[in-house]
Design a protein around this motif. Structure first.
Motif, PDB file in Angstrom:
ATOM      1  N   GLN A 153      -7.700 136.229 -12.861  1.00 15.19           N
ATOM      2  CA  GLN A 153      -9.581 136.715 -13.076  1.00 15.19           C
ATOM      3  C   GLN A 153      -9.227 137.261 -14.663  1.00 15.19           C
ATOM      4  O   GLN A 153     -10.344 137.416 -15.372  1.00 15.19           O
ATOM      5  CB  GLN A 153      -9.595 137.614 -12.186  1.00 15.19           C
ATOM      6  CG  GLN A 153      -9.956 136.587 -10.994  1.00 15.19           C
ATOM      7  CD  GLN A 153     -10.560 137.687  -9.387  1.00 15.19           C
ATOM      8  OE1 GLN A 153      -9.709 138.586  -9.426  1.00 15.19           O
ATOM      9  NE2 GLN A 153     -10.241 136.946  -8.604  1.00 15.19           N
ATOM     10  N   ARG A 154      -9.105 138.290 -15.378  1.00 16.52           N
ATOM     11  CA  ARG A 154      -7.897 138.506 -15.967  1.00 16.52           C
ATOM     12  C   ARG A 154      -8.672 137.506 -17.338  1.00 16.52           C
ATOM     13  O   ARG A 154      -9.129 138.208 -18.076  1.00 16.52           O
ATOM     14  CB  ARG A 154      -7.025 139.544 -16.734  1.00 16.52           C
ATOM     15  CG  ARG A 154      -6.903 140.515 -16.093  1.00 16.52           C
ATOM     16  CD  ARG A 154      -6.505 141.683 -16.113  1.00 16.52           C
ATOM     17  NE  ARG A 154      -4.881 141.090 -16.110  1.00 16.52           N
ATOM     18  CZ  ARG A 154      -4.005 141.825 -15.167  1.00 16.52           C
ATOM     19  NH1 ARG A 154      -5.064 142.479 -13.983  1.00 16.52           N
ATOM     20  NH2 ARG A 154      -2.846 141.637 -14.925  1.00 16.52           N
ATOM     21  N   HIS A 182      -5.646 138.768  -9.357  1.00 13.89           N
ATOM     22  CA  HIS A 182      -5.796 139.712 -10.975  1.00 13.89           C
ATOM     23  C   HIS A 182      -5.379 139.191 -12.084  1.00 13.89           C
ATOM     24  O   HIS A 182      -6.414 139.419 -12.907  1.00 13.89           O
ATOM     25  CB  HIS A 182      -5.410 140.894  -9.994  1.00 13.89           C
ATOM     26  CG  HIS A 182      -6.029 141.330  -9.063  1.00 13.89           C
ATOM     27  ND1 HIS A 182      -5.278 142.552  -8.577  1.00 13.89           N
ATOM     28  CD2 HIS A 182      -7.678 141.235  -8.327  1.00 13.89           C
ATOM     29  CE1 HIS A 182      -6.811 143.174  -7.514  1.00 13.89           C
ATOM     30  NE2 HIS A 182      -7.987 141.795  -7.524  1.00 13.89           N
ATOM     31  N   ARG A 183      -4.183 139.087 -12.792  1.00 12.54           N
ATOM     32  CA  ARG A 183      -3.871 137.804 -12.932  1.00 12.54           C
ATOM     33  C   ARG A 183      -4.821 137.036 -13.757  1.00 12.54           C
ATOM     34  O   ARG A 183      -4.471 136.767 -14.887  1.00 12.54           O
ATOM     35  CB  ARG A 183      -2.557 137.342 -13.218  1.00 12.54           C
ATOM     36  CG  ARG A 183      -1.870 137.279 -14.783  1.00 12.54           C
ATOM     37  CD  ARG A 183      -0.733 137.287 -14.812  1.00 12.54           C
ATOM     38  NE  ARG A 183       0.749 138.398 -13.885  1.00 12.54           N
ATOM     39  CZ  ARG A 183       1.130 138.843 -14.800  1.00 12.54           C
ATOM     40  NH1 ARG A 183       0.858 138.428 -16.524  1.00 12.54           N
ATOM     41  NH2 ARG A 183       1.986 139.659 -14.189  1.00 12.54           N
TER      42      ARG A 183
END
Length: 385
Positions: free
Chosen positions: A354-355, A351-352
């Motif tokens: 992909q942000r 997630h980190r």
């Protein structure tokens, strides 16, 4: 709406560009069928007009074009069709009062064509030519006046739509910033109420037991707990990790690997390739956190003897590769929380990254170690005001 207006304007400009050549060709064809007396002069003037149309411009271009048109109309009245292009040309290439001067010139030249060319005026039709010219100028000027109002209204509409789009973009930015702040505050509260207090309790319990257990391991545990507590507090205050506060990303990764190697007694080597340069804080934090989580997984699950970390700076990308010679695993197998790649750490890493429009890839097989690669855009730091 703005796109539709732009499309209409492009079509209008294309039509005005093609129209002069079409009218010139039709006028010349009709003139040739009528067999005029001054055919060589007509052909020369028509060719000159066609060539002059290839170099559009402002006042001089329009003046020369009208002079050629007047000469053609004087010799061959059928070129009154071609004279019509004086109106759109005036609208495109002239401005202010110059447009109305162009309208008057075009109307006057067209009136010559209505009376059969210069020969008709010489035969005594001066009053008729003057009357037709005045009427044409008045009607054309009125038409131009309303057309100009419509054009100005369209310009104001486009400006209003652009302002609305800019305002909408600003509102989205503010809304996104408010959402980020709200999420940061929520996470800060959770960390403060859980992780920070838990780590503080660990320090208290380890200090109480320090005199009865192995001092070396107890000291290491206390140090790690204190560092974790400091990181939790820095997260609460939205500050960059302490390693990045003290060094750039390559140095921070080297220090992280050094501390990890000493704590876990596993050899760790760090290599940096490419043009190492400062990156946006979010990029550096994402890669450093990825390195931390990857090393934590190696220590917990891999039973490795050696780990290599490679930080690669490319023109548009920055990558972090972490390889170990441990037990490996099957990446395609179903995994549950608590396994090496089934816990929340991997999800947080993805997630980190992909942000930042980055991605995480993992290659492994049982008994052959694991290779983890994190890739993010090489976003430069924001300039300071």
């Amino acid at each position: 709406m703005t796109t539709e207006l732009d499309r209409w304007e492009r079509r209008e400009i294309t039509a005005f560009t093609v129209l002069p050549y079409a009218l010139l060709a039709i006028s010349l064809l009709l003139t040739l069928l009528a067999r005029p007396e001054h055919l060589p002069a007509v052909l020369g003037l028509a060719a000159s007009a066609a060539l002059w149309l290839l170099r559009p411009g402002k006042g001089l271009h329009y003046t020369v074009l009208m002079a050629l048109t007047a000469a053609l109309v004087a010799l061959a009245p059928f070129f009154g069709l071609f004279a019509f292009i004086g109106y759109p040309q005036a609208f495109l290439y002239l401005s202010g009062r110059g447009r109305y001067a162009g309208v008057a010139a075009t109307a006057t030249i067209s009136a010559v064509a209505y009376l059969g060319g210069w020969a008709g005026i010489e035969a005594g039709a001066w009053w008729e030519w003057l009357t037709v010219s005045v009427l044409s100028v008045v009607l054309a000027s009125a038409f131009f006046f309303f057309a100009d109002l419509t054009h100005q209204r369209n310009d104001r509409l486009k400006e209003a739509l652009q302002e609305n789009a800019d305002l909408h973009a600003q509102l989205l930015i503010h809304a996104r910033a408010a959402g980020v702040l709200d999420e940061r505050q929520r996470m800060a509260g959770e960390i403060h109420d859980t992780l920070a207090q838990g780590l503080a309790g660990i320090i208290t319990q380890l200090q109480a037991a320090e005199h009865t257990m192995d001092r070396r391991h107890m000291t290491t545990a206390i140090t790690l707990a204190r560092e974790s507590l400091a990181e939790a507090r820095r997260t609460v205050h939205a500050v960059e990790p302490s390693l990045l506060a003290e060094a750039q990303l390559p140095g921070a990764v080297e220090e992280l690997a050094h501390r990890w190697s000493q704590t876990n007694e596993i050899a760790a080597t760090v290599t940096t390739t490419g043009d190492a340069r400062p990156m946006h804080p979010d990029v550096e934090v994402a890669l450093l956190r990825t390195a931390q989580e990857a090393l934590t997984n190696v220590a917990k699950h891999a039973r490795a003897t050696e780990v290599t970390l490679t930080l690669s700076y490319m023109e548009d990308l920055v990558t972090l590769d972490v390889r170990d010679d441990g037990s490996g695993f099957d990446p395609t197998a179903n995994r549950s929380p608590g396994t090496r790649h089934g816990g929340f750490g991997l999800t947080a890493m993805r997630h980190r990254l992909q942000r930042l429009t980055g991605h995480l890839t993992i290659e492994s097989e049982p008994g052959a170690g694991t290779a983890l690669s994190a890739t993010v855009p090489a976003i430069p730091p924001q300039p300071t005001a």
